[in-house]
Design a protein around this motif. Sequence first.
Motif, PDB file in Angstrom:
ATOM      1  N   PRO A 118      79.202  56.617  79.414  1.00  0.00           N
ATOM      2  CA  PRO A 118      80.169  57.557  80.323  1.00  0.00           C
ATOM      3  C   PRO A 118      80.172  59.031  79.826  1.00  0.00           C
ATOM      4  O   PRO A 118      80.366  59.772  80.610  1.00  0.00           O
ATOM      5  CB  PRO A 118      81.269  56.757  80.245  1.00  0.00           C
ATOM      6  N   SER A 119      80.167  58.989  78.415  1.00  0.00           N
ATOM      7  CA  SER A 119      80.114  60.630  78.075  1.00  0.00           C
ATOM      8  C   SER A 119      78.947  61.445  78.430  1.00  0.00           C
ATOM      9  O   SER A 119      79.135  62.799  78.444  1.00  0.00           O
ATOM     10  CB  SER A 119      80.297  60.548  76.553  1.00  0.00           C
ATOM     11  N   MET A 120      77.962  61.027  78.719  1.00  0.00           N
ATOM     12  CA  MET A 120      76.744  61.579  79.255  1.00  0.00           C
ATOM     13  C   MET A 120      76.632  61.527  80.726  1.00  0.00           C
ATOM     14  O   MET A 120      75.638  61.945  81.095  1.00  0.00           O
ATOM     15  CB  MET A 120      75.438  61.054  78.443  1.00  0.00           C
ATOM     16  N   GLY A 121      77.333  60.532  81.360  1.00  0.00           N
ATOM     17  CA  GLY A 121      76.908  60.271  82.835  1.00  0.00           C
ATOM     18  C   GLY A 121      75.836  59.273  83.210  1.00  0.00           C
ATOM     19  O   GLY A 121      75.182  59.573  84.278  1.00  0.00           O
ATOM     20  N   THR A 122      75.329  58.528  82.080  1.00  0.00           N
ATOM     21  CA  THR A 122      74.293  57.635  82.344  1.00  0.00           C
ATOM     22  C   THR A 122      74.682  56.693  83.033  1.00  0.00           C
ATOM     23  O   THR A 122      75.966  55.731  82.996  1.00  0.00           O
ATOM     24  CB  THR A 122      73.750  57.130  80.582  1.00  0.00           C
ATOM     25  N   LYS A 123      73.800  55.995  83.888  1.00  0.00           N
ATOM     26  CA  LYS A 123      74.002  55.159  84.805  1.00  0.00           C
ATOM     27  C   LYS A 123      74.010  53.914  84.254  1.00  0.00           C
ATOM     28  O   LYS A 123      73.143  53.445  83.022  1.00  0.00           O
ATOM     29  CB  LYS A 123      72.912  54.934  85.856  1.00  0.00           C
ATOM     30  N   LEU A 124      75.135  52.967  84.150  1.00  0.00           N
ATOM     31  CA  LEU A 124      75.099  51.540  83.548  1.00  0.00           C
ATOM     32  C   LEU A 124      74.883  50.361  84.326  1.00  0.00           C
ATOM     33  O   LEU A 124      75.230  50.235  85.544  1.00  0.00           O
ATOM     34  CB  LEU A 124      76.536  51.404  82.773  1.00  0.00           C
ATOM     35  N   VAL A 125      74.233  49.457  83.718  1.00  0.00           N
ATOM     36  CA  VAL A 125      73.720  48.190  84.550  1.00  0.00           C
ATOM     37  C   VAL A 125      74.561  47.269  83.483  1.00  0.00           C
ATOM     38  O   VAL A 125      73.684  46.827  82.531  1.00  0.00           O
ATOM     39  CB  VAL A 125      72.140  48.070  84.639  1.00  0.00           C
ATOM     40  N   MET A 126      75.473  46.468  83.900  1.00  0.00           N
ATOM     41  CA  MET A 126      76.081  45.428  83.328  1.00  0.00           C
ATOM     42  C   MET A 126      75.475  44.171  83.811  1.00  0.00           C
ATOM     43  O   MET A 126      75.745  43.543  84.785  1.00  0.00           O
ATOM     44  CB  MET A 126      77.571  45.601  83.408  1.00  0.00           C
ATOM     45  N   PRO A 127      75.056  43.411  82.580  1.00  0.00           N
ATOM     46  CA  PRO A 127      74.319  42.050  82.936  1.00  0.00           C
ATOM     47  C   PRO A 127      75.393  40.806  83.262  1.00  0.00           C
ATOM     48  O   PRO A 127      74.932  39.786  83.578  1.00  0.00           O
ATOM     49  CB  PRO A 127      73.414  41.757  81.844  1.00  0.00           C
ATOM     50  N   GLY A 128      76.649  40.922  82.950  1.00  0.00           N
ATOM     51  CA  GLY A 128      77.352  39.862  82.933  1.00  0.00           C
ATOM     52  C   GLY A 128      77.084  38.611  82.370  1.00  0.00           C
ATOM     53  O   GLY A 128      76.649  38.962  81.176  1.00  0.00           O
ATOM     54  N   PRO A 129      77.247  37.416  82.841  1.00  0.00           N
ATOM     55  CA  PRO A 129      77.077  36.320  81.928  1.00  0.00           C
ATOM     56  C   PRO A 129      75.560  35.847  81.986  1.00  0.00           C
ATOM     57  O   PRO A 129      75.318  35.047  81.098  1.00  0.00           O
ATOM     58  CB  PRO A 129      77.845  35.142  82.655  1.00  0.00           C
ATOM     59  N   LYS A 130      74.815  36.336  82.807  1.00  0.00           N
ATOM     60  CA  LYS A 130      73.433  35.670  82.680  1.00  0.00           C
ATOM     61  C   LYS A 130      72.239  36.633  81.597  1.00  0.00           C
ATOM     62  O   LYS A 130      71.995  37.897  82.402  1.00  0.00           O
ATOM     63  CB  LYS A 130      72.970  35.751  84.148  1.00  0.00           C
ATOM     64  N   LEU A 131      72.058  36.182  80.753  1.00  0.00           N
ATOM     65  CA  LEU A 131      71.108  36.701  79.833  1.00  0.00           C
ATOM     66  C   LEU A 131      69.955  36.303  79.670  1.00  0.00           C
ATOM     67  O   LEU A 131      69.448  36.393  78.629  1.00  0.00           O
ATOM     68  CB  LEU A 131      72.103  36.904  78.420  1.00  0.00           C
ATOM     69  N   ASP A 132      69.609  35.300  80.513  1.00  0.00           N
ATOM     70  CA  ASP A 132      68.293  34.811  80.365  1.00  0.00           C
ATOM     71  C   ASP A 132      67.161  35.622  80.610  1.00  0.00           C
ATOM     72  O   ASP A 132      67.489  36.671  81.329  1.00  0.00           O
ATOM     73  CB  ASP A 132      68.187  33.316  81.234  1.00  0.00           C
ATOM     74  N   GLY A 133      65.975  35.285  80.209  1.00  0.00           N
ATOM     75  CA  GLY A 133      64.788  36.253  80.621  1.00  0.00           C
ATOM     76  C   GLY A 133      64.801  36.645  81.902  1.00  0.00           C
ATOM     77  O   GLY A 133      64.383  37.977  82.354  1.00  0.00           O
ATOM     78  N   ALA A 134      64.734  35.817  82.883  1.00  0.00           N
ATOM     79  CA  ALA A 134      64.592  35.984  84.304  1.00  0.00           C
ATOM     80  C   ALA A 134      65.596  36.955  84.924  1.00  0.00           C
ATOM     81  O   ALA A 134      65.256  37.902  85.663  1.00  0.00           O
ATOM     82  CB  ALA A 134      64.631  34.903  85.196  1.00  0.00           C
ATOM     83  N   SER A 135      66.980  36.973  84.418  1.00  0.00           N
ATOM     84  CA  SER A 135      68.004  37.640  85.032  1.00  0.00           C
ATOM     85  C   SER A 135      68.088  39.067  84.393  1.00  0.00           C
ATOM     86  O   SER A 135      67.967  40.130  85.275  1.00  0.00           O
ATOM     87  CB  SER A 135      69.419  36.644  84.501  1.00  0.00           C
ATOM     88  N   VAL A 136      67.699  39.133  83.217  1.00  0.00           N
ATOM     89  CA  VAL A 136      67.610  40.387  82.593  1.00  0.00           C
ATOM     90  C   VAL A 136      66.376  41.396  83.200  1.00  0.00           C
ATOM     91  O   VAL A 136      66.531  42.365  83.475  1.00  0.00           O
ATOM     92  CB  VAL A 136      67.354  40.377  80.942  1.00  0.00           C
ATOM     93  N   TYR A 137      65.124  40.353  83.326  1.00  0.00           N
ATOM     94  CA  TYR A 137      64.073  40.962  83.841  1.00  0.00           C
ATOM     95  C   TYR A 137      64.374  41.561  85.202  1.00  0.00           C
ATOM     96  O   TYR A 137      63.961  42.697  85.738  1.00  0.00           O
ATOM     97  CB  TYR A 137      62.865  40.010  83.851  1.00  0.00           C
TER      98      TYR A 137
END
Length: 401
Positions: free
Chosen positions: A358-377
């Motif tokens: 946030p201090s740089m204004g970078t876009k954030l993508v929050m993965p929530g509960p799904k951290l498996d390979g397919a969801s992260v990809y």
Amino acid sequence: AGHGVAARGVILAFGGLARRRVGRTRLRKRHFGGNVRRLRSGRGGCGRTAVRRFGGSRRGDHEPAQCERGRGGANHHARRDVVALTRPFAPGAARAKIDQRDQKTLAASEHRRNDLMLGLMQDWPLLCHRIIEHAATIHGSQEVVTRSVEGPIVRTTYRQIHDRALKVSQKLTRDGIKLGDRVATIAWNTARHLEVWYGIMGIGAICHTVNPRLFPEQIAWIINHAQDRIVITDLTFVPILEKLADKLPSVERYVVLTDAAHMPQTTLKNAVAYESWIGEADGDFTWGTFDENTAAAMCYTSGTTGDPKGVLYSHRSNVLHALMANSRDSLGTSAGDTMLPVVPLFHANSWGIAFSAPSMGTKLVMPGPKLDGASVYELLDTEKVTYTAGVPTVWLMLLQH
């Protein structure tokens, strides 16, 4: 300075065994609070003064002779401040004499400080909520994308996160949370969790991120040790907390990070859906100003060598860490980048990304509960992520996918 009296004062004040040659004088300190004796000396002056004033003997209890002007110079009184403030304990009447000298020295030092001219530029403490205020003002339309616990992809902005964080602060204040109180979160990386973070810290309360991957008995021990008053949790962890609730006497309320439509039936004390809870606030709230060394966040270790150990982050340390993380030799993200923090907010403050992005204004993508390979990809691909961070286990799953 001069014969190195100020330098010797600092060395000796740290206690323990210390042996240092400064100038022509060699000093040995056998124990903090003990005597300091001269082993080898050049000519007298300030060197002799320092030795006598640090000692605990009768000689050290008397006012030392003044430095010769040629040796002590104009800095003599400044060096006396160092000596006086690092003097060891002395009992009885000797202590009274020392106290009297200390009061005079401190009064003189305070007088000198009052004569200083201070700068006026950016005269504000380093507080975490200043980061989200900056993001809302300068990068207000920048997206924060979340894979929600309920399932759908949700899009918001830094300005909306700021406004909702103010509502969190308003509700916490109405619920009696004040400076220094602990509020626990047991949640995934989502925009709602980010709102809660800044809402808690904005009123000087301490955001205690609990690691849900610990054993249930460790979670109970941590919450009790921290004396958390409110627990804010994702839907995922409601069943765990229901089994522990009767062992958590300090907790007054549970807030579930969902809306009324997805709020489950629960036995948790004073449980309320997050959206309903902040819906009672209008956001007409102003974050205050307090000491930048106030604790902002609390994390506990995994307890591999006994009970978990608590670690406190100050507002100052978080802001400085965020500024450092934005350097080119570290994360170095910009407002033109997209960051996906797989590392959880409950893992060392997500390595500071919740502050640095946030201090740089970078876009954030929050993965929530799904951290498996397919969801992260999927998120890496569809959101055009340029930076990501996580432990090797996550990347092995991505590689296998």
